[in-house]
Design a protein around this motif. Structure first.
Motif, short mmCIF file in Angstrom:
data_model
loop_
_atom_site.label_atom_id
_atom_site.label_comp_id
_atom_site.label_asym_id
_atom_site.label_seq_id
_atom_site.Cartn_x
_atom_site.Cartn_y
_atom_site.Cartn_z
N ARG A 92 42.41 42.50 45.12
CA ARG A 92 42.64 43.06 43.78
C ARG A 92 43.97 43.79 43.65
NH1 ARG A 92 36.65 45.23 42.19
NH2 ARG A 92 35.74 43.16 42.06
N VAL A 93 44.81 43.72 44.65
CA VAL A 93 46.07 44.47 44.62
C VAL A 93 46.93 44.05 43.43
CG1 VAL A 93 48.28 44.77 45.81
CG2 VAL A 93 46.15 45.01 47.06
N ARG A 94 47.04 42.79 43.19
CA ARG A 94 47.91 42.31 42.11
C ARG A 94 47.37 42.63 40.73
NH1 ARG A 94 50.65 36.68 44.05
NH2 ARG A 94 51.37 37.51 46.03
N GLU A 95 46.08 42.46 40.55
CA GLU A 95 45.52 42.69 39.21
C GLU A 95 45.26 44.16 38.91
OE1 GLU A 95 40.86 41.63 39.82
OE2 GLU A 95 42.28 40.00 40.17
N ALA A 96 45.10 44.98 39.93
CA ALA A 96 44.82 46.41 39.71
C ALA A 96 45.42 47.23 40.85
CB ALA A 96 43.33 46.63 39.60
N PRO A 97 46.71 47.53 40.77
CA PRO A 97 47.35 48.29 41.85
C PRO A 97 46.73 49.67 42.07
CG PRO A 97 48.97 47.58 40.22
CD PRO A 97 47.64 47.14 39.74
#
Length: 129
Positions: A92-97
């Motif tokens: 989920r790093v890219r969609e929700a830093p």
């Protein structure tokens, strides 16, 4: 004579674990937000979260009282939680830093808490209890 009050490291460690537990809850809520309406039903999540939260609070109280078994159990549970959440967090790093930021902050709090809880003065206090 045994010391009745926990040492400063134990008090601070319990505080840090409590803060990490709060961040864990926030991370869980953020995960539900990311999933959207098609994700897991909120009622099922709360049905599972209430007993887990209650047990975690119970363990924190027992750690504060000087119970060695609670300190070890909490260490194992938080370690398992961090390891199991690593894959989800990486995905989920890219969609929700911010989700990653919560995970890193939670990890740092837990690490600091266990350094305090397992330092020499804290360990001696647990043994004497």
């Amino acid at each position: 004579m045994r010391e009745q009050k926990p040492p400063k490291g134990v008090v601070q460690g319990v505080f840090l674990l409590s803060a990490a537990l709060l961040l864990s809850i926030l991370r869980g809520v953020a995960g539900l937000e990311i999933e959207g309406p098609g994700g897991i039903q909120l009622s099922l999540v709360f049905m599972a979260a209430v007993p887990v939260l209650s047990f975690s609070l119970f363990l924190l109280w027992k750690i504060y009282q000087g119970r060695e078994w609670a300190r070890i159990t909490q260490l194992l549970l938080f370690t398992f939680s961090l390891i199991s959440g690593l894959g989800e967090t990486a995905a989920r790093v890219r969609e929700a830093p911010y989700f990653f930021g919560l995970y890193v902050t939670e990890t740092l709090l837990i690490t600091g808490a266990f350094v305090l809880l397992f330092q020499r003065t804290s360990s001696q206090w647990f043994v004497e209890r």
